[in-house]
Every structure is written in structure tokens, then in C-alpha cells.
Design a protein around this motif. Structure first.
Motif: not given
Length: 93
Positions: A61-68
Motif C-alpha cells: 500500500p501507499n504510505g507504508i514505511i518498512y523498518k528493516v
């Protein structure tokens, strides 16, 4: 399938793998990556050790931040709130 003057998922996979390999060999400790949907799918596919065929199945989805961190992926909305279950692998309806 490669669009004219574009990249296929296989091309993106090779480019994404090289990027992650280069990053792993560097002394960079933190990085922010801002990218479009398809390269994000490829990077997630590589980080989660998924088959390339699953890349297109990742609902991004738009507006998602993934923290890895240490190849563990967590998903957040742009307001910073943790979102459980946002990384969905399945049909893109």
C-alpha cells in the motif's frame, strides 16, 4: 516481461540484490531508502528470502514505511504507528 526501455522483475531482482550486497559490505549503519512499488517489492522479496515469483504478490500500500533491522521487516504507517499484517502476500485485489 520487459516493457520498452524498462526493466523486468528479473532485472530489478539483479539490481536489488547488487544494491543489498553492496550495502552489506559497506560500513553504513543506517539508511533510508525511498523507492517505487516494484523495487520495494523486490527488496522485500530479497530480505525475506522469498521466491521471485512472490514479488508481484506482495500487497504494497501507499504510505507504508518498512523498518528493516537484521533482515527483520516491520511495517509502519507514515504517522509512525506500527501496522501489523500490512505486508501481505497473496492476490493483489
Amino acid at each position: 516481461i520487459r516493457f520498452p526501455n524498462g526493466e523486468s522483475y528479473e532485472d530489478l531482482f539483479v539490481r536489488g540484490k547488487k544494491f543489498l550486497d553492496d550495502l552489506e559490505r559497506s560500513d553504513v549503519e543506517e539508511i533510508i531508502i525511498v523507492a517505487h512499488e516494484d523495487i520495494n517489492r523486490i527488496l522485500l522479496t530479497l530480505l525475506l528470502n522469498l521466491p521471485l515469483d512472490d514479488a508481484i504478490k506482495i500487497a504494497h500500500p501507499n504510505g507504508i514505511i518498512y523498518k528493516v533491522k537484521a533482515k527483520i521487516v516491520k511495517c509502519f504507517d507514515v504517522d509512525g504507528s506500527y501496522v501489523s499484517g500490512k505486508l501481505l502476500i497473496g492476490s493483489n485485489n
